[in-house]
Design an enzyme around this catalytic site. Structure first.
Site, short mmCIF file in Angstrom:
data_model
loop_
_atom_site.label_atom_id
_atom_site.label_comp_id
_atom_site.label_asym_id
_atom_site.label_seq_id
_atom_site.Cartn_x
_atom_site.Cartn_y
_atom_site.Cartn_z
N HIS A 82 0.85 -1.18 0.00
CA HIS A 82 0.00 0.00 0.00
C HIS A 82 0.89 1.23 0.00
CE1 HIS A 82 -3.42 2.59 0.88
NE2 HIS A 82 -2.57 3.26 1.65
N ASP A 161 -15.45 2.91 6.56
CA ASP A 161 -14.34 3.82 6.22
C ASP A 161 -14.80 4.89 5.24
OD1 ASP A 161 -11.50 4.62 6.16
OD2 ASP A 161 -11.73 4.10 4.05
N ARG A 168 -14.74 13.06 7.82
CA ARG A 168 -13.46 13.66 8.25
C ARG A 168 -13.01 14.73 7.25
NH1 ARG A 168 -9.86 8.81 8.09
NH2 ARG A 168 -8.20 10.29 8.48
N SER A 183 -7.95 3.62 9.01
CA SER A 183 -8.59 3.69 7.70
C SER A 183 -7.82 2.84 6.68
CB SER A 183 -8.65 5.17 7.28
OG SER A 183 -8.91 5.31 5.91
N LYS A 187 -8.77 -1.45 5.27
CA LYS A 187 -8.93 -1.83 3.85
C LYS A 187 -7.88 -2.88 3.46
CE LYS A 187 -9.06 2.55 3.09
NZ LYS A 187 -9.04 3.92 2.66
N1 URA Z 1 -5.73 7.23 3.03
C1 URA Z 1 -6.73 6.49 3.53
O1 URA Z 1 -7.10 5.46 2.98
N2 URA Z 1 -7.33 6.93 4.66
C2 URA Z 1 -6.97 8.04 5.32
O2 URA Z 1 -7.54 8.36 6.35
C3 URA Z 1 -5.92 8.80 4.78
C4 URA Z 1 -5.32 8.36 3.63
#
Ligand code: URA
Length: 430
Positions: A82, A161, A168, A183, A187
């Protein structure tokens, strides 16, 4: 349990328990808890933080808010990476075929780009016909057959999320390290890999602006991953200048293929080799990381890695690009240096924004992308430049790009004193 008590507890800097975290995530996902209460809690978390146990519980609650991908019917070790996002970051396009050619299983769910950073899906969709909407069965079959598939995240993955992120985004609570960590990790964990590399970018073009923040984000994410029994490591890497030379969707596909064939920029090659070596070694395919690096070089040199990319493209209904006849724009403008010296700095954010305004990225979710446009850098930090030498080429389809030319020119800081290249991999957190 009452939401107001949870808000007050975090406001007063106490630790939330697992059942309290489950309560607000489940309640919010079902629509039982209103935005204003969750906003208030997010702000309390922004100011008072969360400890590692709370961040782990939050990750788990978000993960459990939707589907998870069951990769158990894929034989072998599943690997994933990631990136926290950057400019010119086409790592997935190179790394995936590389590790797949080495024998690891790369089952990747990717996202789209927003703002100055590009997304892997947009890059793949610039390839004619490429299908990013694979159903679970086809996704798993392709990984079993080819060792690689890259598809889009479905809305059923970590739905909490999506709700939280949207809230947010409009309540000033995105830059909270435990919230970002939960977050991202929810994922990642929902997509089911065994071995994970996190590429945490730092610098002008990245989310994290300081080394301290990048370290803390990396530390928490690695801790969360380990709590879920994953092999996980974070690379903190430089994003003060773009990665590689190309910024823009088709241009980045071309650069990824060149890198897979051994003709890519050295920073991109190095990053993919280092991340790939960790994944391959921890997938049990080599005795040590040095052997994994050798295996990667071999798969580049014998063209198995670029063949793997071609096989993936064709299996997902795409036409593998003919690199000599691929980019179609109305014009290519050369941006030339106004002075001689060395490139002291090259602002990734400015290059990313200029590319976005040319049409390579989206300013808002609903914008459409022009896959052919973008910027190809001709100079990077540490390079010597003569007056009137080309700094970058702009591939464009717009009538007037005066503003973008100015932005690209101003992104380069040229000084008289020699400037060393910056280290790409700044730190590794295990
Ligand atoms: N990338 C994400 O997937 N979530 C966040 O909160 C910030 C960056």
């Amino acid at each position: 349990m009452r939401m107001v008590d949870i808000i007050e507890k975090k406001r007063d800097n106490h630790t939330l328990k697992k059942d309290e975290i489950d309560f607000f995530i489940q309640g919010y996902t079902k629509g039982d808890i209103p935005d204003y209460q969750i906003s208030s809690l997010m702000m309390a978390i922004y100011f008072n933080g969360m400890n590692d146990a709370e961040a782990t519980h939050l990750t788990e609650a978000i993960l459990n808010s939707g589907d998870t991908i069951d990769l158990s019917s894929i034989d072998g070790i599943k690997v994933d990476k990631h990136s926290t996002g950057g400019v010119g970051d086409k790592t997935t396009l190179v790394l995936g075929p590389l590790v797949a050619a080495c024998g690891a299983k790369f089952a990747k769910l990717s996202g789209r780009g927003l703002g100055h950073t590009g997304g892997t899906l947009d890059k793949l969709e610039s390839i004619a016909g490429f299908n990013i909407s694979l159903d679970n069965e086809s996704f798993i079959k392709q990984v079993n057959d080819l060792n690689i598939a890259v598809a889009g995240q479905t809305s059923s993955l970590a739905p909490a999320d999506k709700l939280l992120y949207a809230l947010r985004d409009v309540t000033g609570t995105v830059p909270s390290i435990p919230l970002i960590a939960a977050s991202i990790m929810s994922k990642k964990l929902a997509s089911g890999a065994d071995v994970i590399v996190l590429d945490v970018k730092i610098g002008e073009g990245a989310f994290m602006k300081t080394l301290e923040d990048a370290r803390e984000l990396s530390r928490i994410m690695v801790k969360i991953g380990k709590n879920f029994n994953k092999k996980i490591i974070a690379f903190i890497t430089d994003m003060s200048e773009p990665l590689g030379f190309a910024v823009g969707n088709k241009l980045e596909v071309v650069e990824a293929i060149q890198t897979l064939q051994g003709n890519g920029p050295k920073d991109l090659h190095k990053l993919c080799k280092e991340i790939g070596a960790y994944l391959i070694h921890h997938a049990g395919l080599t005795a040590n990381v040095a052997d994994a690096r050798d295996m990667i070089e071999e798969k580049i040199n014998n063209l198995e890695a670029s063949d793997k990319f071609k096989a993936m493209v064709e299996s997902q209904d795409g036409t593998f690009p003919d690199l000599n006849d691929y980019i179609k724009t109305n014009g290519i403008i050369a941006v030339k240096s106004e002075s001689s010296g060395y490139v002291k700095a090259l602002n990734a954010l400015d290059i990313g924004l200029a590319a976005m305004r040319l049409g390579a990225g989206r300013a808002t979710k609903d914008d459409t992308i022009d896959p052919d446009v973008g910027i190809v850098l001709n100079k990077k930090v540490g390079d010597k430049v003569e007056k009137d030498e080309v700094l970058a080429y702009i591939y464009n389809n717009k009538d007037d790009i005066t503003a973008e030319i100015k932005t690209v020119l101003e992104a380069f800081r040229i000084t008289e004193e020699f400037q060393e290249e910056k280290p790409l991999i700044i730190e590794i957190i295990e």
